[in-house]
Design a protein around this motif. Structure first.
Motif, short mmCIF file in Angstrom:
data_model
loop_
_atom_site.label_atom_id
_atom_site.label_comp_id
_atom_site.label_asym_id
_atom_site.label_seq_id
_atom_site.Cartn_x
_atom_site.Cartn_y
_atom_site.Cartn_z
N LEU A 155 0.86 -1.20 0.00
CA LEU A 155 0.00 0.00 0.00
C LEU A 155 0.89 1.24 0.00
N PHE A 162 1.24 5.35 0.95
CA PHE A 162 0.67 6.43 1.77
C PHE A 162 1.55 7.66 1.64
N GLU A 177 -6.10 3.46 9.10
CA GLU A 177 -5.96 3.89 7.70
C GLU A 177 -5.46 2.76 6.80
N ALA A 209 -7.49 1.22 3.60
CA ALA A 209 -6.85 1.12 2.27
C ALA A 209 -6.87 -0.32 1.77
N GLN A 265 -10.30 -1.07 0.43
CA GLN A 265 -10.51 -0.41 -0.87
C GLN A 265 -9.83 -1.18 -1.99
#
Lengths: 142, 81, 142, 81
Positions: free
Chosen positions: D22, D24, D32, D36, D39
């Protein structure tokens, strides 16, 4: 497996005797000769038993445990004669489908054996003293 | 009739023998065996205060009657495990 | 002894690792692959783990047990990969001077391991179905 | 910064991969990272309802902040023993 032996206890064979495909949990208890008890040093223990009665009581313990818990396999082996420090005097193995019963049954069997089954131990201390142990109250013992 | 009582551990040590033979006119109770043992071997009196008796491999009550084919054992407090 | 192995667990060596002259009692717990669970037949289990975290948590369990009980020796060994019916997936051994602590500690360690340490098992059933086990309530497990 | 999340058991099976990377802008919180992940892989939403996160081999709270040298694992309910 319910046996009284005068040689070292074969622990792997005790465990094999309670193995079963229906078993999910096995609890083994080993009682061993401890070097120090309340500060006194032990060299070895000497066990004797009332053989016929002890063997019958061991088998009866297995039967009573079977009536209390869903036990797949149960073994009680007690050694007699000299048992040096660090060696095993008693082995108890219980196998059950789920673990709670195996812990309960193994602990019940050793507790009851220590109260009811005619074995006796003589402490042979490092200072040369020897003493038959005959507990007359509920003093804790290993 | 003769009754032989098997002795163990400290009782055997005190008596200096693994068994003691007792003579009775008729089948005694456990209490009578106990009394006869103490008469024959007074040194056992102390330890017998906390001994049990076994008859045919089962713990026996004091009023149980013993016949001549019974196996009798004097059981000091056990300490196995 | 805190180990994650991909071969059969060597139970005698687990027991040797907790032996000590100060020990009067040893309790061993073995978790084994059970053939039937709620009527469904299992052929084998497959275990996986988060290796670094699992090993750290196993060592931490040993340390926490030491703070609760007077433990002389403690071993936790978990097997990963395929574990056929009847074979051992986890071995826990605890030795203590007196037996009550050994029973309590061994049971606490397996209970806590089953709740906290990142191992997972996949049931591989006789009917060909496979299923990762992720208990979401306090359902009893062996 | 990149955060790689290690996946295990049913989560690894659903995602079809042993880890997910991921991206960021800054060090995210565990919450968070969780958002993510869902998603990127909506199929994980169901199982994540009962998953924990581990950061550097310890169970983490949702507000813990993750830096780029952290090891992050998604921990489905455990079933060892």
């Amino acid at each position: 497996m319910f046996e009284i032996v005068d040689q070292p206890i074969d622990v792997p064979s005790v465990l094999r005797s309670v193995a079963a495909h229906s078993t999910g949990a096995t609890v083994l208890f080993l009682g061993t000769t401890r070097q120090f008890t309340y500060g006194k040093e032990t060299i070895q223990l000497e066990y004797e038993c009332y053989h016929a009665m002890a063997l019958q009581k061991m088998q009866a313990l297995g039967q009573r445990a079977l009536e209390k818990w869903p036990i797949e396999g149960c073994a009680i082996v007690h050694r007699i004669g000299l048992v040096p420090v660090g060696e095993t005097s008693v082995a108890i193995a219980v196998s059950t489908p789920h673990r709670v019963a195996a812990f309960e049954a193994a602990e019940w069997i050793i507790d009851t054996l220590k109260r009811e089954v005619p074995f006796w131990k003589k402490e042979m201390y490092a200072d040369g003293q020897q003493e038959w142990i005959h507990p007359t109250d509920n003093s804790p013992t290993p | 009739m003769k009754i032989r009582v098997m002795l163990f551990a400290v009782a055997k040590q005190i008596a200096g023998a693994p068994e003691i033979e007792l003579e009775f006119a008729a089948g005694p109770t456990v209490a009578e065996v106990r009394k006869a043992l103490i008469q024959l071997c007074p040194d056992l009196a102390d330890v017998m205060a906390c001994c049990m008796f076994a008859v045919n491999n089962e713990y026996a009550s004091m009023d149980q009657v013993i016949s001549d084919d019974c196996e009798v054992g004097l059981i000091p407090p056990v300490s196995g495990g």
